[in-house]
Design an enzyme around this catalytic site. Structure first.
Site, PDB file in Angstrom:
ATOM      1  N   ARG A  79       0.856  -1.181   0.000  1.00 12.56           N
ATOM      2  CA  ARG A  79       0.000   0.000   0.000  1.00 12.56           C
ATOM      3  C   ARG A  79       0.894   1.234   0.000  1.00 12.56           C
ATOM      4  O   ARG A  79       2.009   1.214   0.517  1.00 12.56           O
ATOM      5  CB  ARG A  79      -0.907   0.017   1.231  1.00 12.56           C
ATOM      6  CG  ARG A  79      -1.821  -1.202   1.352  1.00 12.56           C
ATOM      7  CD  ARG A  79      -2.600  -1.167   2.657  1.00 12.56           C
ATOM      8  NE  ARG A  79      -3.491  -2.316   2.782  1.00 12.56           N
ATOM      9  CZ  ARG A  79      -3.158  -3.474   3.352  1.00 12.56           C
ATOM     10  NH1 ARG A  79      -1.927  -3.618   3.847  1.00 12.56           N
ATOM     11  NH2 ARG A  79      -4.015  -4.462   3.439  1.00 12.56           N
ATOM     12  N   LYS A 103      -2.479  -2.744   7.739  1.00  9.39           N
ATOM     13  CA  LYS A 103      -3.619  -2.335   8.543  1.00  9.39           C
ATOM     14  C   LYS A 103      -3.617  -3.064   9.881  1.00  9.39           C
ATOM     15  O   LYS A 103      -3.339  -4.256   9.953  1.00  9.39           O
ATOM     16  CB  LYS A 103      -4.919  -2.627   7.796  1.00  9.39           C
ATOM     17  CG  LYS A 103      -5.098  -1.777   6.537  1.00  9.39           C
ATOM     18  CD  LYS A 103      -6.400  -2.093   5.846  1.00  9.39           C
ATOM     19  CE  LYS A 103      -6.595  -1.209   4.616  1.00  9.39           C
ATOM     20  NZ  LYS A 103      -7.858  -1.499   3.922  1.00  9.39           N
ATOM     21  N   HIS A 109      -3.018   2.469  -5.793  1.00  9.49           N
ATOM     22  CA  HIS A 109      -3.590   1.126  -5.730  1.00  9.49           C
ATOM     23  C   HIS A 109      -3.590   0.435  -7.096  1.00  9.49           C
ATOM     24  O   HIS A 109      -3.709  -0.780  -7.170  1.00  9.49           O
ATOM     25  CB  HIS A 109      -5.015   1.187  -5.162  1.00  9.49           C
ATOM     26  CG  HIS A 109      -5.132   0.535  -3.821  1.00  9.49           C
ATOM     27  ND1 HIS A 109      -4.346   0.899  -2.741  1.00  9.49           N
ATOM     28  CD2 HIS A 109      -5.928  -0.470  -3.382  1.00  9.49           C
ATOM     29  CE1 HIS A 109      -4.665   0.156  -1.701  1.00  9.49           C
ATOM     30  NE2 HIS A 109      -5.603  -0.685  -2.059  1.00  9.49           N
ATOM     31  N   ARG A 117      -0.757  -1.826  -6.999  1.00  9.86           N
ATOM     32  CA  ARG A 117      -1.028  -2.963  -6.101  1.00  9.86           C
ATOM     33  C   ARG A 117      -1.949  -3.969  -6.789  1.00  9.86           C
ATOM     34  O   ARG A 117      -1.734  -5.174  -6.722  1.00  9.86           O
ATOM     35  CB  ARG A 117      -1.662  -2.440  -4.811  1.00  9.86           C
ATOM     36  CG  ARG A 117      -1.991  -3.494  -3.756  1.00  9.86           C
ATOM     37  CD  ARG A 117      -2.365  -2.785  -2.463  1.00  9.86           C
ATOM     38  NE  ARG A 117      -3.087  -3.618  -1.526  1.00  9.86           N
ATOM     39  CZ  ARG A 117      -2.525  -4.423  -0.626  1.00  9.86           C
ATOM     40  NH1 ARG A 117      -1.211  -4.529  -0.587  1.00  9.86           N
ATOM     41  NH2 ARG A 117      -3.264  -5.121   0.218  1.00  9.86           N
ATOM     42  N   HIS A 158      -3.604  -9.437   3.224  1.00 14.91           N
ATOM     43  CA  HIS A 158      -5.036  -9.549   3.471  1.00 14.91           C
ATOM     44  C   HIS A 158      -5.295 -10.490   4.642  1.00 14.91           C
ATOM     45  O   HIS A 158      -4.727 -11.587   4.700  1.00 14.91           O
ATOM     46  CB  HIS A 158      -5.761 -10.087   2.233  1.00 14.91           C
ATOM     47  CG  HIS A 158      -5.863  -9.086   1.121  1.00 14.91           C
ATOM     48  ND1 HIS A 158      -6.086  -9.442  -0.197  1.00 14.91           N
ATOM     49  CD2 HIS A 158      -5.774  -7.730   1.131  1.00 14.91           C
ATOM     50  CE1 HIS A 158      -6.129  -8.349  -0.942  1.00 14.91           C
ATOM     51  NE2 HIS A 158      -5.946  -7.306  -0.161  1.00 14.91           N
ATOM     52  N   TYR A 189      -9.361 -10.905  -7.117  1.00 17.23           N
ATOM     53  CA  TYR A 189      -8.396 -10.801  -8.209  1.00 17.23           C
ATOM     54  C   TYR A 189      -8.481 -12.007  -9.145  1.00 17.23           C
ATOM     55  O   TYR A 189      -8.133 -11.905 -10.317  1.00 17.23           O
ATOM     56  CB  TYR A 189      -6.977 -10.677  -7.653  1.00 17.23           C
ATOM     57  CG  TYR A 189      -6.735  -9.373  -6.951  1.00 17.23           C
ATOM     58  CD1 TYR A 189      -6.509  -8.201  -7.661  1.00 17.23           C
ATOM     59  CD2 TYR A 189      -6.736  -9.293  -5.566  1.00 17.23           C
ATOM     60  CE1 TYR A 189      -6.297  -6.998  -7.024  1.00 17.23           C
ATOM     61  CE2 TYR A 189      -6.529  -8.099  -4.910  1.00 17.23           C
ATOM     62  CZ  TYR A 189      -6.308  -6.949  -5.643  1.00 17.23           C
ATOM     63  OH  TYR A 189      -6.115  -5.765  -4.998  1.00 17.23           O
TER      64      TYR A 189
END
Length: 327
Positions: free
Chosen positions: A151, A179, A256, A259, A282, A291
């Site tokens: 990110r 995150k 993004h 990414r 994730h 994806y």
């Protein structure tokens, strides 16, 4: 007038959103539009008291919105507004039952992430003029974003000391903090490593020396702005926009985008979705699986354009004018 008057409840609920919950004017306005639709719908069915409304009425409202060709996301948002209105009425003691709580707002359509082609990524990276300090910095930023799938906040928060061990021993991998402070280790490819070395040796020292004494020291930060401060996410976004313009890319670009491209190109190359999940950081593989939909669509396009029997001759040539007609 009933204490559960639909008109009064809508007014009170909107006031609750603005005053007690402090929602923005735009958010309250969106609720008002959705609830006005609901009021008019109920009035058309002769319902002016929320206590008279049934779950069937709420479901019919949802179907009525869909028949009006509203976008699925708009229908979902309106049903959520109605559910919240009924929950508010129950909490205020103005109805004895929340008839809307079991009415599903419906699943919002998933937006497939937009990945750049490999050729577009290469054009983006090659657009950086590495004979300049800015170009060296920009190339390091872009190579890190695409080469690690990080990110933009993760890349901008990197310090020089985070890269030093990896550059001397690539087997160690690069530590990123995503995150929730979750840590993960990702490989650093040779292209990204070379771009970072070029920036550290030929670019960064000059900008670090120009750092003013009136602000916090920039020494730890890997990527700097021209004033010697840490590169911000907003500035990184601007770097990508400028690179896209130089490369002649007309598609929407953001940090993004790289990414998304990182993940899609890995899966196209045969990488396991669980591996990509770990690389992206994730928490759930479900997030990563979106994806796979992109790559399936890519495979379908390749098949349709390449296989001799994927399309009939009529489909391949496109629509033709029927015999006996003119245009």
């Amino acid at each position: 007038m009933s204490d559960a008057s639909v008109d009064d409840l809508v007014v009170d609920y909107l006031s609750h959103l603005a005053v007690e919950r402090g929602l923005s004017d735009n958010t309250v306005a969106a609720y008002r539009r959705d609830l006005d639709r609901y009021r008019h719908f109920l009035a058309g069915r002769g319902l002016t008291d929320l206590a008279q409304v049934s779950a069937v009425d709420v479901s019919e409202f949802s179907r009525d919105l869909a028949r009006r060709d509203l976008a699925p996301a708009s229908v979902s948002r309106a049903v959520v507004a109605v559910r919240n209105l009924h929950a508010f009425a129950l909490a205020e003691g103005r109805v004895g039952l929340d008839v809307a709580h079991e009415v599903s707002p419906g699943a919002r359509p998933r937006r497939l992430p937009k990945a750049l082609s490999i050729e577009s990524v290469e054009a983006l990276l090659d657009s950086c003029d590495t004979t300049t300090v800015e170009g060296l910095r920009d190339r390091a930023l872009l190579e890190l974003l695409y080469g690690t799938g990080a990110r933009v906040s993760e890349v901008c928060s990197l310090d020089v000391d985070d890269l030093t061990p990896v550059l001397s021993d690539p087997q160690q991998g690069l530590r990123l903090f995503g995150k929730g402070g979750r840590e993960r280790v990702v490989p650093l490819g040779s292209y990204a490593a070379d771009a970072v070395r070029g920036w550290l040796v030929r670019g960064r020292p000059g900008w670090a020396a120009s750092h003013g004494s009136g602000s916090a020291p920039a020494a730890p930060a890997l990527l700097l702005n021209q004033r010697g401060g840490r590169l911000s996410r907003q500035s990184a976004w601007a770097v990508i926009q400028r690179a896209g313009q130089r490369a002649g890319i007309t598609e929407h670009l953001s940090p993004h985008s790289l990414r998304h491209s990182f993940a899609t190109h890995l899966l196209d190359g045969g990488a396991d979705v669980r591996v990509v999940q770990e690389l992206l950081g994730h928490a759930s593989v479900t997030t990563t699986q979106i994806y796979t939909l992109v790559t399936v669509e890519h495979l379908r396009e390749v098949y349709r354009s390449s296989h001799p029997r994927a399309l009939s001759s009529d489909e391949r040539d496109g629509p033709t004018t029927p015999v006996g007609t003119t245009d």
